[in-house]
Design an enzyme around this catalytic site. Structure first.
Site, PDB file in Angstrom:
ATOM      1  N   ASP A 259     160.135 -17.423  76.759  1.00  0.00           N
ATOM      2  CA  ASP A 259     159.231 -16.304  77.178  1.00  0.00           C
ATOM      3  C   ASP A 259     158.411 -15.783  76.032  1.00  0.00           C
ATOM      4  O   ASP A 259     159.030 -15.157  75.159  1.00  0.00           O
ATOM      5  CB  ASP A 259     159.606 -15.564  78.254  1.00  0.00           C
ATOM      6  CG  ASP A 259     158.238 -14.687  78.651  1.00  0.00           C
ATOM      7  OD1 ASP A 259     157.526 -14.244  78.007  1.00  0.00           O
ATOM      8  OD2 ASP A 259     158.391 -14.452  80.073  1.00  0.00           O
ATOM      9  N   LYS A 304     142.522 -12.333  76.131  1.00  0.00           N
ATOM     10  CA  LYS A 304     141.719 -12.757  77.467  1.00  0.00           C
ATOM     11  C   LYS A 304     140.981 -11.323  78.027  1.00  0.00           C
ATOM     12  O   LYS A 304     141.594 -10.463  78.296  1.00  0.00           O
ATOM     13  CB  LYS A 304     142.258 -13.528  78.182  1.00  0.00           C
ATOM     14  CG  LYS A 304     143.338 -14.269  77.744  1.00  0.00           C
ATOM     15  CD  LYS A 304     142.817 -15.919  77.245  1.00  0.00           C
ATOM     16  CE  LYS A 304     143.805 -16.506  76.357  1.00  0.00           C
ATOM     17  NZ  LYS A 304     143.137 -17.547  75.493  1.00  0.00           N
TER      18      LYS A 304
END
Ligand SMILES: C[S@@+](CC[C@H](N)C(=O)[O-])C[C@H]1O[C@@H](n2cnc3c(N)ncnc32)[C@H](O)[C@@H]1O
Length: 354
Positions: A259, A304
């Site tokens: 991760d 984003k």
């Protein structure tokens, strides 16, 4: 000569971000004005009564995230005749400061791009005539200003200038790059464009080459890793998703199925790049942690953007990094840009070389 507006070009759909960002900077530089734009038009006009040329010299072009290209404009030409447009344009254009180049530009929209051949032909004819009349200098001459022709239709255009040392020579601010057929994803162009913008070309060998080490967070399928490998870097690609097999065959990539928010490099690397699709504040906090722990020297990361308040979100993320690094007394340089190859996202660069 009277410059009554500043033209700001941006990606269609980002006009309000471009307008808000520039208005804040103009106000900070002591200029008042108001913005005019239509949604999805691909440009904004900042109308002002103070000196537009001075404003373009006071605001740093590179500090703007959402403005791709800019210029201070004369009164718009909005009733151009169908033929012999040059004779109408030449008088006012002759009053512009000395220039050696003329960029042909249009709004970066479907409609706007149809005008490119027209803008190109008109600007070539204009440059030729201006050079014959010694109003425009030879191409290689050094000047402080660059001339712009921005066509909105066959009858309607803007003419202006931008400072050569505080702007971009790219027409419409667009860096056109060829998609490399071997790259695993189109995202590859974002990192290549980021390097063009954030790393001066003459420093690529020293800063990107020579067998550097890198971590790519959110790497799959490997478009960014491919760019790092092309520069000769040794890369740890962190992602749960599958990496391109060809890229793994290069022998320069280790795939770590971890991760990105928990991965820790066993030792510091030269570059960390991150294209993880997650909330901007979460990605930013992670980038700050890398910087505070000294895990890399240079960093490129993509944020984003949410649907709304995108300018505010970017500023809050950049401020989080600035505050964190200043409190830790770490010197840095941070910048961000809505690149041509970015969509609903911006790309940031953090330099921690000290
Ligand atoms: C936009 S894609 C990256 C594309 C890549 N830069 C390229 O050029 O091919 C985003 C990637 O982030 C990865 N991702 C999202 N959350 C992640 C996490 N927490 N840890 C690692 N990877 C993550 C996804 O699996 C996805 O592959």
């Amino acid at each position: 000569m009277s410059f009554t507006s500043i033209l700001l070009q941006c990606r269609a759909g980002f006009e309000s971000e471009c307008a808000a960002e520039f208005s804040e900077q103009a106000l900070g530089a002591g200029h008042t004005g108001y913005v005019r734009f239509e949604r999805n038009a691909g440009y904004v006009r900042f109308m002002l009564q103070t000196d537009a040329l001075a404003l373009l010299q006071q605001v740093s072009f590179r500090s703007l995230v959402f403005t791709r290209q800019w210029c201070a404009c004369l009164e718009p030409f909005d009733q151009l005749p169908a033929t012999d447009r040059l004779s109408v344009l030449l008088g006012p254009v002759a009053t512009l400061p000395a220039c050696a180049e003329l960029l042909a530009e249009v709004p970066d929209t479907t409609e706007g791009r149809e005008l490119l051949p027209f803008a190109g032909k008109l600007s070539s004819a204009m440059a030729q005539t201006l050079r014959q009349q010694a109003i425009m200098l030879p191409r290689k001459a050094r000047t402080d200003w660059r001339m712009h022709l921005f066509a909105l239709s066959g009858r309607h255009l803007l003419m202006g200038v931008s400072p050569v040392n505080n702007g971009t020579k790219l027409a419409m601010g667009i860096r056109r790059l060829k998609f490399p057929a071997q790259a695993p994803s189109r995202s590859t162009l974002k990192l290549e464009e980021a390097w063009h913008w954030f790393v001066p070309r003459h420093q690529w060998g020293e800063r990107l080459g020579g067998g550097k080490t890198a971590v790519d967070l959110g790497a799959a399928p490997g478009g960014w890793t491919w760019q790092l490998v092309q520069q000769g870097m040794f890369v740890t690609a962190v992602d749960n998703g599958p990496m391109s097999e060809d890229l793994m065959d290069s022998g320069q990539v280790v795939h770590s199925r971890e991760d990105a928010f928990y991965y820790q490099p066993p030792k510091p690397v030269d570059w960390m790049v991150c294209d993880v699709a997650d909330k901007p504040a979460r990605v930013t906090a992670r980038m700050l942690e890398w910087a505070l722990r000294g895990w890399c020297r240079e960093m490129i990361f993509n944020l984003k953007l949410p649907m709304k308040k995108r300018h505010l979100e970017v500023q809050q993320c950049l401020d989080m990094i600035r505050t964190g690094l200043e409190q830790a007394d770490i010197s840095y340089s941070l910048s961000a840009r809505h690149l041509y190859h970015d969509r609903e996202e911006v790309t940031c660069y953090l330099d921690l070389r000290r």
